[in-house]
Scaffold this motif. Structure first.
Motif, short mmCIF file in Angstrom:
data_model
loop_
_atom_site.label_atom_id
_atom_site.label_comp_id
_atom_site.label_asym_id
_atom_site.label_seq_id
_atom_site.Cartn_x
_atom_site.Cartn_y
_atom_site.Cartn_z
N ALA A 1 -1.34 -1.62 -6.36
CA ALA A 1 0.12 -1.74 -6.48
C ALA A 1 0.49 -3.02 -7.23
O ALA A 1 1.38 -3.01 -8.09
N LEU A 2 -0.18 -4.12 -6.89
CA LEU A 2 0.11 -5.38 -7.57
C LEU A 2 -0.24 -5.31 -9.05
O LEU A 2 0.52 -5.78 -9.90
N MET A 3 -1.38 -4.72 -9.38
CA MET A 3 -1.78 -4.58 -10.78
C MET A 3 -0.79 -3.69 -11.53
O MET A 3 -0.29 -4.04 -12.59
N ALA A 4 -0.47 -2.54 -10.95
CA ALA A 4 0.40 -1.58 -11.62
C ALA A 4 1.81 -2.13 -11.84
O ALA A 4 2.47 -1.79 -12.83
N ALA A 5 2.27 -2.96 -10.95
CA ALA A 5 3.62 -3.51 -11.05
C ALA A 5 3.80 -4.40 -12.28
O ALA A 5 4.92 -4.57 -12.76
N GLN A 6 2.71 -4.95 -12.81
CA GLN A 6 2.80 -5.88 -13.94
C GLN A 6 2.12 -5.37 -15.22
O GLN A 6 2.24 -5.99 -16.26
N ALA A 7 1.39 -4.27 -15.16
CA ALA A 7 0.53 -3.85 -16.27
C ALA A 7 1.29 -3.37 -17.50
O ALA A 7 0.82 -3.59 -18.63
N GLU B 1 -9.97 -3.03 -12.27
CA GLU B 1 -11.05 -2.55 -13.13
C GLU B 1 -10.65 -1.28 -13.89
O GLU B 1 -10.87 -1.18 -15.10
N ALA B 2 -10.06 -0.32 -13.19
CA ALA B 2 -9.72 0.96 -13.81
C ALA B 2 -8.64 0.79 -14.88
O ALA B 2 -8.76 1.35 -15.98
N ILE B 3 -7.60 0.03 -14.59
CA ILE B 3 -6.51 -0.13 -15.55
C ILE B 3 -6.99 -0.93 -16.76
O ILE B 3 -6.69 -0.57 -17.90
N ALA B 4 -7.74 -1.99 -16.54
CA ALA B 4 -8.24 -2.80 -17.67
C ALA B 4 -9.15 -1.97 -18.57
O ALA B 4 -9.03 -2.01 -19.80
N GLU B 5 -10.05 -1.20 -17.97
CA GLU B 5 -10.97 -0.39 -18.78
C GLU B 5 -10.23 0.72 -19.52
O GLU B 5 -10.52 0.98 -20.69
N ALA C 1 0.82 -1.22 0.00
CA ALA C 1 0.00 0.00 0.00
C ALA C 1 0.85 1.26 0.00
O ALA C 1 0.46 2.28 -0.55
N ALA C 2 2.03 1.18 0.58
CA ALA C 2 2.92 2.34 0.68
C ALA C 2 3.85 2.46 -0.52
O ALA C 2 4.64 3.41 -0.58
N SER C 3 3.77 1.53 -1.46
CA SER C 3 4.73 1.56 -2.57
C SER C 3 4.06 1.30 -3.92
O SER C 3 4.47 0.43 -4.68
N ILE C 4 3.04 2.07 -4.22
CA ILE C 4 2.30 1.90 -5.47
C ILE C 4 3.15 2.44 -6.63
O ILE C 4 3.50 3.62 -6.64
N PRO C 5 3.48 1.58 -7.61
CA PRO C 5 4.22 2.08 -8.77
C PRO C 5 3.33 2.92 -9.67
O PRO C 5 2.11 2.77 -9.66
N HIS C 6 3.94 3.81 -10.43
CA HIS C 6 3.22 4.66 -11.39
C HIS C 6 2.18 5.53 -10.68
O HIS C 6 1.13 5.81 -11.23
#
Length: 140
Positions: A70-76, A129-133, A14-19
């Motif tokens: 953070a997990l989604m952004a790390a791989q998107a 949801e937000a990144i996929a859309e 939670a404290a290290s969200i990429p992008h």
């Protein structure tokens, strides 16, 4: 539900969200909000050759929503809209109990304790949801 809902791994994510900065020139922007808790994720996306080339996020969510984003952004980056949509759908299936598989996305096992707390599911899904859309809109 033996594991604590909020643990050090979730808080670290939670404290290290990429992008975690909005893009100046996105091709698409999507904001998703949880009506249950008010958590919100805004995703800006730029696509190149059918793949996410750049991503920017504004995440205002509980620790679970932040960790999931953070997990989604790390791989998107580098993924197609179809791959991101499939991951979103698999996360929904897992949280709802239609599937027990978490192997589709690196690191999601850290969120397993939240499966038994349906009121938290909407926040956990927001980043996916937000990144996929946004990827789907930018790719259209």
């Amino acid at each position: 539900m033996n594991a604590p809902l909020y643990n050090k791994d979730i808080l670290r994510l939670a404290a290290s969200i990429p992008h975690h900065q909005r893009l100046a020139d996105p091709q698409a922007t999507v904001e998703k909000r949880s009506p249950t808790c008010g958590s919100r994720v805004t995703a800006d996306v730029r696509m190149e050759a059918g793949r996410v080339a750049d991503l920017g996020l504004d995440v205002k969510a509980c620790a679970l929503g932040q960790a999931s984003a953070a997990l989604m952004a790390a791989q998107a980056i580098g993924m197609s809209a179809e791959e991101l949509t499939e991951a979103r759908d698999k996360l929904t299936d897992y949280l709802s109990g239609r599937s027990d598989n978490l192997d589709f996305w690196p690191g999601l096992a850290v969120l397993a304790p939240a499966r038994g707390y349906p009121a938290r599911h909407a926040s956990i899904r927001l980043g996916f949801e937000a990144i996929a859309e946004a990827a789907r809109m930018a790719d259209a």
